[in-house]
Motif scaffolding. Structure first.
Motif, short mmCIF file in Angstrom:
data_model
loop_
_atom_site.label_atom_id
_atom_site.label_comp_id
_atom_site.label_asym_id
_atom_site.label_seq_id
_atom_site.Cartn_x
_atom_site.Cartn_y
_atom_site.Cartn_z
N VAL A 7 0.74 -1.11 -0.02
CA VAL A 7 -0.19 -0.03 -0.07
C VAL A 7 0.90 1.22 0.00
O VAL A 7 1.71 1.52 1.00
CB VAL A 7 -0.97 0.14 1.39
N MET A 8 0.60 2.28 -0.78
CA MET A 8 1.42 3.29 -0.96
C MET A 8 0.57 4.40 -0.34
O MET A 8 -0.43 4.90 -0.52
CB MET A 8 1.66 3.78 -2.54
N THR A 183 6.63 -0.84 6.57
CA THR A 183 6.81 -2.17 6.62
C THR A 183 7.92 -2.56 5.74
O THR A 183 8.72 -3.32 6.01
CB THR A 183 5.53 -2.78 6.74
N ARG A 184 7.72 -2.34 4.72
CA ARG A 184 8.57 -2.67 3.56
C ARG A 184 10.30 -2.23 3.93
O ARG A 184 11.19 -2.79 3.63
CB ARG A 184 8.22 -2.24 2.12
N MET A 185 10.23 -0.83 4.55
CA MET A 185 11.63 -0.47 4.92
C MET A 185 12.18 -1.23 5.99
O MET A 185 13.44 -1.62 6.00
CB MET A 185 11.16 1.09 5.28
N ASP A 203 18.28 -7.48 -6.96
CA ASP A 203 17.80 -8.56 -6.12
C ASP A 203 16.83 -8.19 -5.10
O ASP A 203 16.46 -9.08 -4.36
CB ASP A 203 19.17 -9.28 -5.67
N LEU A 204 16.51 -6.82 -4.79
CA LEU A 204 15.72 -6.55 -3.71
C LEU A 204 14.27 -6.48 -4.03
O LEU A 204 13.36 -6.04 -3.41
CB LEU A 204 16.17 -5.08 -3.20
N PHE A 205 14.15 -6.79 -5.64
CA PHE A 205 12.86 -6.99 -6.05
C PHE A 205 12.29 -8.35 -6.40
O PHE A 205 12.72 -8.69 -7.38
CB PHE A 205 12.63 -5.94 -7.11
N GLN A 206 11.84 -8.83 -5.59
CA GLN A 206 11.37 -10.13 -5.73
C GLN A 206 10.03 -10.54 -6.41
O GLN A 206 9.97 -11.20 -7.35
CB GLN A 206 11.25 -11.15 -4.64
N SER A 216 8.47 -1.04 -3.08
CA SER A 216 9.80 -1.42 -2.77
C SER A 216 10.78 -0.36 -3.25
O SER A 216 12.03 0.03 -2.25
CB SER A 216 10.32 -2.51 -3.25
N PHE A 217 10.68 0.39 -4.32
CA PHE A 217 11.33 1.34 -4.74
C PHE A 217 11.43 2.67 -3.81
O PHE A 217 12.35 3.38 -3.60
CB PHE A 217 11.13 1.82 -6.26
N LEU A 218 10.11 3.23 -3.57
CA LEU A 218 9.94 4.08 -2.62
C LEU A 218 10.51 3.89 -1.21
O LEU A 218 10.99 4.72 -0.45
CB LEU A 218 8.30 4.33 -2.29
#
Length: 249
Positions: A7-8, A183-185, A203-206, A216-218
């Motif tokens: 969720v953004m 949470t992603r952070m 590799d941080l983007f599965q 994930s990018f944000l």
């Protein structure tokens, strides 16, 4: 198969965006383009890709980026028109819009190089002091500068998403679980802290889901802004690597 719904919850404004001319200079260097002979079609397509990526990521894209986009599109359209210069003397006198853009880019480049020089002089001047003022000894470390530009990050994100589209998994019924940027952070920091060496950016983007990739990018951008992680590259436009710990830590 389970999947999580990211969720953004907010838009991220990155101070590293210095304006459309800065992006154009980045593209000129990346594409090894002659600043005095800018190919309208190629530079326009590349510029629009970056602006489109910014909008997909819900970054705060200033109106000046959109104004430049419109200018480039008009310049590209003009370059595709038949050449009537030999038939119309008035058309011959009309200035090539690329010339105006080149002048602006050269002027901006001069100011940017001057700013870098002044910063270097400031850093040299700072070395003359044995220690900072007493009231700064206990100050918290500020946000460290990025080792790579925001445009390098966007370029890496573009490449990664294109590869993801080439390897989209089979569709399946999934259960969605909402996960926030915060949470992603935390999960990224946990992974990076445990890693014994820098991790390749891709590799941080599965996931292959757009929402998950964007969040994930944000999360990575926010961690960089908070000086919690460092992103480096071995050379211009080479692969990016991420490690825990900010530059000033």
């Amino acid at each position: 198969m389970e999947n999580r719904r990211y969720v953004m919850e907010y838009k991220v404004k990155i101070d590293s965006f210095e304006g459309p001319l800065d992006l154009l200079l980045h593209l000129i260097n990346k594409l090894e383009i002659d600043i005095y002979d800018i190919p309208a079609a190629e530079i326009t397509n590349q510029y629009l890709m970056y602006v489109n990526t910014m909008q997909q990521l819900e970054l705060d894209v200033a109106s000046e980026y959109l104004v430049m986009a419109a200018t480039l599109i008009a310049m590209k359209s003009r370059s595709l028109l038949p050449d009537h210069s030999s038939e119309d003397d008035e058309f011959m006198e009309e200035e090539d819009p690329r010339e105006e853009l080149t002048r602006r880019l050269i002027e901006y480049k001069k100011y940017k190089e001057a700013a870098v020089k002044l910063q270097e002089l400031e850093e040299e001047r700072a070395k003359l002091f044995s220690r900072p003022p007493a009231d700064m000894l206990f100050a918290q470390a500020g946000e460290g500068p990025l080792n790579v530009s925001i445009y390098d990050m966007l370029g890496a994100f573009q490449k990664m998403t294109r590869r993801k589209k080439l390897a989209v998994p089979r569709q399946t019924t999934i259960r969605r679980e909402e996960i926030s940027v915060e949470t992603r952070m935390k999960s990224l920091m946990n992974k990076l802290t445990k890693a014994k060496e820098p991790i390749l950016f891709e590799d941080l983007f599965q996931s292959h889901e757009k929402e998950e990739l964007v969040v994930s990018f944000l999360a990575i951008l926010e961690l960089m802004k908070q000086n919690e992680i460092t992103v480096t590259q071995n050379g211009n436009f080479s692969s990016l690597y991420v490690m825990s710990g900010g530059k000033n830590k």
